[in-house]
Structures are given as C-alpha cells and as structure tokens.
Scaffold this motif. Structure first.
Motif, PDB file in Angstrom:
ATOM      1  N   GLU A   1     -14.663  -6.334   2.975  1.00 16.93           N
ATOM      2  CA  GLU A   1     -14.107  -5.930   1.688  1.00 16.93           C
ATOM      3  C   GLU A   1     -15.133  -6.027   0.578  1.00 16.93           C
ATOM      4  O   GLU A   1     -15.223  -5.180  -0.287  1.00 16.93           O
TER       5      GLU A   1
ATOM      6  N   ALA B   1       0.830  -1.211   0.000  1.00 21.69           N
ATOM      7  CA  ALA B   1       0.000   0.000   0.000  1.00 21.69           C
ATOM      8  C   ALA B   1       0.859   1.252   0.000  1.00 21.69           C
ATOM      9  O   ALA B   1       0.564   2.225  -0.710  1.00 21.69           O
TER      10      ALA B   1
ATOM     11  N   SER C   1     -11.738   3.385   1.574  1.00 21.85           N
ATOM     12  CA  SER C   1     -11.616   3.837   2.952  1.00 21.85           C
ATOM     13  C   SER C   1     -11.850   5.327   3.079  1.00 21.85           C
ATOM     14  O   SER C   1     -12.185   5.819   4.142  1.00 21.85           O
TER      15      SER C   1
ATOM     16  N   PRO D   1      -2.384   5.570   2.796  1.00 23.63           N
ATOM     17  CA  PRO D   1      -3.060   4.443   3.454  1.00 23.63           C
ATOM     18  C   PRO D   1      -2.976   4.527   4.968  1.00 23.63           C
ATOM     19  O   PRO D   1      -1.965   4.959   5.522  1.00 23.63           O
TER      20      PRO D   1
ATOM     21  N   ARG E   1      -3.603   0.427   9.451  1.00 18.04           N
ATOM     22  CA  ARG E   1      -4.192  -0.915   9.462  1.00 18.04           C
ATOM     23  C   ARG E   1      -4.086  -1.587   8.093  1.00 18.04           C
ATOM     24  O   ARG E   1      -4.280  -2.799   7.983  1.00 18.04           O
ATOM     25  N   GLU E   2      -3.798  -0.806   7.029  1.00 19.86           N
ATOM     26  CA  GLU E   2      -3.611  -1.370   5.699  1.00 19.86           C
ATOM     27  C   GLU E   2      -2.139  -1.639   5.391  1.00 19.86           C
ATOM     28  O   GLU E   2      -1.811  -2.076   4.296  1.00 19.86           O
ATOM     29  N   ARG E   3      -1.256  -1.351   6.338  1.00 13.40           N
ATOM     30  CA  ARG E   3       0.187  -1.555   6.133  1.00 13.40           C
ATOM     31  C   ARG E   3       0.818  -2.103   7.406  1.00 13.40           C
ATOM     32  O   ARG E   3       1.790  -1.571   7.922  1.00 13.40           O
TER      33      ARG E   3
ATOM     34  N   GLU F   1      -4.818  -2.209  15.718  1.00 10.94           N
ATOM     35  CA  GLU F   1      -5.188  -1.572  14.451  1.00 10.94           C
ATOM     36  C   GLU F   1      -4.809  -0.095  14.405  1.00 10.94           C
ATOM     37  O   GLU F   1      -4.876   0.528  13.359  1.00 10.94           O
TER      38      GLU F   1
END
Length: 555
Positions: free
Chosen positions: A472, A211, A492, A374, A377-379, A416
């Motif tokens: 998702e 990301a 997001s 990002p 929590r996405e990385r 998170e």
C-alpha cells in the motif's frame, strides 16, 4: 365522493378532507387507508402507501381497503423496482404506460392489469420525515379514451398528500414492535454517518463492503447528468451492471439502452455497427442498416472495452462524441443524434496515452466522470453474500437444496479471485456440481484440493517471474508520462496488471522449490518474511509449498 367540481377547487377540497382524517385519533394504518379512499374518490386511481424502517426494509403497506389480513396482498402488489427507484433517487416517478418502462417487470404488469390492449399509468412520490425518505405514495389506473387529469397535476396533488402523511407519521408509532416514533427515527437517521444514511441498493449488485458502497453512492448522482461516464475496473468486476444501473436511474431510463463490445469487432465491422451503412456500401451490404448510435438516439450507448479500438477509429469516434453527428458508411448525409455514452475498460489508458496508443483528446473526452469498480480482493466481506446468491441461482436452476458449510465460506474467503466475481461464480458452481453431500464443505472448494485457478495463474507466473501485489505504501500513482496522479486514477487502475490481477514487478525467478526452501530457512520458516525476501506474496509462497509438498518446520 368528491365529484362535479372544478379541478383546483376539488384538489383544495380533498386536501382539506385528508387533513381532517390525518388529524383524527385513528390508528396510523386506518388513517392512511382513509386517506387513500379520499384520494381514490378524486383521482380515480388505486393507491398504496409503503413505509420502510431505518434499514430500508419494508415495514408497513396500506391500501385503499386495508385491514390486518390484507397486508400480504398489498405487499405482492407493489412494483418493487419502481419503489426502489423512488427511494434511491428521492424523486417522483411518472409512467404513462407501465408496459413501456424498465421499472416494471412482466409480473408487475400482470398484477397491475396491464397488457398489450390495456394501458396502465403509474405515479409515485416519496414520503419524507425531517428530510429523510421513509416511504412512498403510489397510484395506478387503467387508461381509457375518456378525460383524465394531466400527470403533472396528479403529481403535485400526491406530493401535497405525501407531505401531510409525513407530518402524520411523526405522531404515530411505526409498528407494535418498534416503539420509537418516526420523529425519533428521523433524528436517529440524521445522527448516523452520511455513508450509512445514503446507502444505495441496486438490483444485480450485491455487497456491503466500504469499497462497493463508495461506488453505489456515486451511481445515482452520476445518473442524473448527461455527462459521458468512464467505468474503470478489472475484468469480471461487473462494469456492465454499473452501466445498466446508471441508465436505469437516469432520465433516459425509458429510452433505448444499447451496448457493444468494441474488442470483439474489427475496425471495419465496428464502424458499420456504430454508424450504420447504406445499401451497396460494401460487398455484403444488401440493405441499409442503422448503427448503434442511431438506435440509441435519446437513450444510452454502452461501449465496452473502449481501450481496444484502433488509433484510426479513435478519431472517428471522437468526432461523434463531440458533435453528436456522423455519416453512415457509404453515405454523405449527416445524421444527428442525442446519445449519452458510457464507456468501460480494464486497460490502463494513461499508459496507452503515454505510448501514443490512445488519443489524448479522446481520453479527455470520455474520462469526464470516472467510476472505479473495485476488484473482489478489495471487498472480501462481500464474498459470502455473492457466494450465497450464486448458490441460490444454482439451486433454482437445478432443483437442488445445497447449502454452505462454514468451512466452505472460510475457504472462499482465503482466495483473492484474480478473475473477480466471474471466477467466484464459476468456483461456486463447480463446487456445487461436485459436492457429494447436502452441504458444500471446505474440501469441495478448489482452493482446498489443488484445483484453484488462482493458484494455477500464480504457478504459471513463477516460471517467467513472480507476480506480487504492490504494498500500500508504494502504491503512489506515477506523476510522469502516465499522468495517473494528475487525473486521480485509483492506484489499482494505475498499475499494469498481469493475468492474475496483480502487478508484475522485477524480482527473483523461482524455477523450483529449492529457492523457496532456502528463503524459508533463512527467515525462520515465516512465510511473510520469505515472501518479502523473494519478492512474492505470502499466498504465492503458500501455493509453492503446497504444490511441492514442503512441510513447514515449527521452530
């Protein structure tokens, strides 16, 4: 030495002499050192050739008077930020005075001999092998009142020399520990996926997740243009770092970089801050004052939290962005500027437009090139790297030598971090302060001892309704009034965010432990199933279980 000849004849002569040296059977470092000696005799500048391996790690550094013992001294002499800029942009860097350029730190200027009274110029060009950048050729010299060749002519000469050096590198081994020839290295790079081959490193932005890499690849491309950029992302993700990187990698890098937080000012103060005012324009205007737009002329203006400005001020801002002109408060004289605007927001502008809280025409004007930063929590893979950097900074500031125990990294990876990087930094500092041993262990992390801020957010939200992450498969941007799908807004960003960073949906209220226990019993004490039943995330179920001391039954 090559002296007393006409410029073009002299350039031809030095190229011929360098070609002979590079074609001879010298060790690579010796050939490069001799090349720099010939170059110094022509342009009267000290030069350094830096070669990097396939992972962009500095491998070989050669100076004019190179020998095996001088490698470290030349490494210390390198202005790394300037070198990184050349490597990332694949373009020459010409600096008339290093003291006035952001790519050179105070330490760099000291090493190069620059000061308030001594001006030092710098030119650097990339070295390529089969289209891949493998290094740089850089030169610097002290400016004086005497005659000197124009920078563009020096750049052309250096580019020709760099081309010859690149051809020579094909025929030599990079180092005794790497027996693959540079030609093979170039072929290896060409076979790699484009993402790995174009990996970008920007100072201050740490991580290697897919990301983040997707964002880092876009930054140098966007930086080359003059277009307005909109940086989208949650609070604490590092939007300001991205804006600064865009400026530093742009042709405006040597010009002013001005920033302003729009959310911190009232409309009246914001107008004065951006456009300036004349003496006597209002009660406290005792002197005339330039606004941020004037100060940033020929440079970049970063407007943070642009989604918070009032509707009336949006119309004034729109005119400046379109016409690049404005009037100071209390003045009728029009001021024209050349400013690149970078805006940032953590607000859902599409919803604001649909509610008539944000002008549609201004939205189109600032959302020309959107960049999505990002959330953490996405990385998750970047958390250990960021935590290590924050701990290093803490140790440097406080004279400590703390390290992370593997259990601490495991604890951090389970969170998170709704506050994103800012929350992670606070978490690491808090753990470092309270740690009793030489290492930070899992029990020192807030998540492990009931002091997690993320848990506090979630527990507070349970009193008014659950905060759950959207699956998702259901994260399809709306195509109705918000227009998110039409404008390609990341999912997001297209969701209304609650304080914890997750989306607020309608679901059952959880006011005590009874509902959680009932759901767990119904689902065979499987947290994931109970979470789906209550409309919560498994992590939120876990928070409730820990808070009320509910023991999980093993069936």
């Amino acid at each position: 030495m090559i002296t007393s000849v006409q410029p073009y004849e002299s350039a031809f002569t030095v190229i011929c002499e360098i070609s002979k040296v590079l074609a001879a059977s010298y060790q690579l470092e010796v050939a490069l050192a001799k090349t720099l000696e010939l170059l110094r005799s022509f342009v009267h500048m000290d030069g350094i050739i830096s070669l990097f391996n396939g992972d962009r790690v500095l491998d070989v550094v050669v100076g004019t008077e190179w020998d095996k013992s001088s490698d470290e001294s030349y490494r210390r002499r390198l202005p790394r930020k300037a070198i990184d800029q050349i490597m990332m942009t694949d373009r020459p860097l010409i600096v008339e005075n290093v003291a006035h350029h952001v790519a050179f730190s105070a330490a760099d200027m000291k090493i190069l001999g620059a000061s308030d009274t001594v001006a030092v110029s710098f030119i650097g060009v990339p070295i390529r092998v089969d289209g891949n950048i493998v290094g740089t050729l850089t030169i610097d010299r002290v400016l004086d009142n005497g005659s000197r060749s124009p920078p563009d002519r020096d750049e052309k000469l250096l580019t020709m020399v760099a081309t010859l050096v690149g051809q020579t590198i094909k025929l030599h081994h990079l180092s005794p520990g790497d027996r693959a020839t540079p030609m093979a290295e170039g072929e290896r790079l060409q076979k790699q996926p484009a993402r790995a081959r174009k990996k970008v490193h920007i100072k201050g932005i740490i991580g290697d997740s897919p990301a983040l890499n997707a964002l880092l690849k876009q930054i140098p491309v966007v930086a080359e243009t003059k277009t307005t950029v909109m940086i989208r992302g949650e609070s604490g993700t590092g939007k300001e770092l991205v804006a600064k990187a865009i400026h530093d990698l742009s042709p405006r890098a040597g010009r002013p970089y001005v920033k302003l937080n729009c959310a911190a000012l009232t409309e009246t103060v914001l107008e004065s801050e951006l456009f300036g005012h004349e003496k006597g324009a209002f009660t406290s205007a005792f002197n005339s004052r330039k606004g941020r737009f004037e100060v940033a002329d020929k440079g970049t203006l970063f407007l943070d939290e642009i989604g918070e400005i009032s509707a009336s001020f949006q119309a004034k801002l729109l005119r400046v962005l379109q016409e690049q002109e404005f009037e100071r408060v209390g003045s009728n004289q029009t001021v024209k500027v050349d400013v690149r605007v970078i805006a940032a927001t953590n607000k859902n502008l599409e919803e604001a437009v649909a509610r008539n809280e944000f002008r549609r025409d201004l939205y189109y004007r600032i959302n020309v090139v959107p960049l999505h930063v990002p959330p953490l929590r996405e990385r998750h893979g970047d958390i250990p790297l960021l935590a290590a950097e924050f701990l290093k900074n803490f140790n440097d500031e406080n004279g400590r030598t703390l390290t992370f125990d593997p259990s601490a990294i495991d604890a951090l990876n389970k969170c998170e971090f709704p506050g994103n990087i800012r929350e992670l930094q606070n978490c690491v500092r808090r753990a470092a302060i309270l740690a009793v041993g030489p290492s930070i262990v899992g029990e020192d992390i807030g998540c492990s001892n009931g002091q997690c801020l993320a848990a506090a957010f979630c527990m507070a939200s349970l009193k008014t309704g659950p905060l759950v992450a959207v699956p998702e498969k259901s994260r399809t941007p709306p195509v109705d009034g918000t227009g998110s799908a039409a404008f390609g807004v990341p999912p997001s960003i297209g969701l209304p965010l609650a304080p914890s960073g997750t989306a607020r949906l309608n679901g059952p209220r959880v006011t005590d432990a009874d509902q959680v226990i009932a759901a767990m019993e119904k689902c065979g004490w499987v947290q994931a199933k109970a979470a789906r039943l209550l409309g919560l995330t498994p992590r939120q179920i876990g928070y409730v279980l820990r808070k009320y001391g509910i023991e999980i039954k093993r069936l």
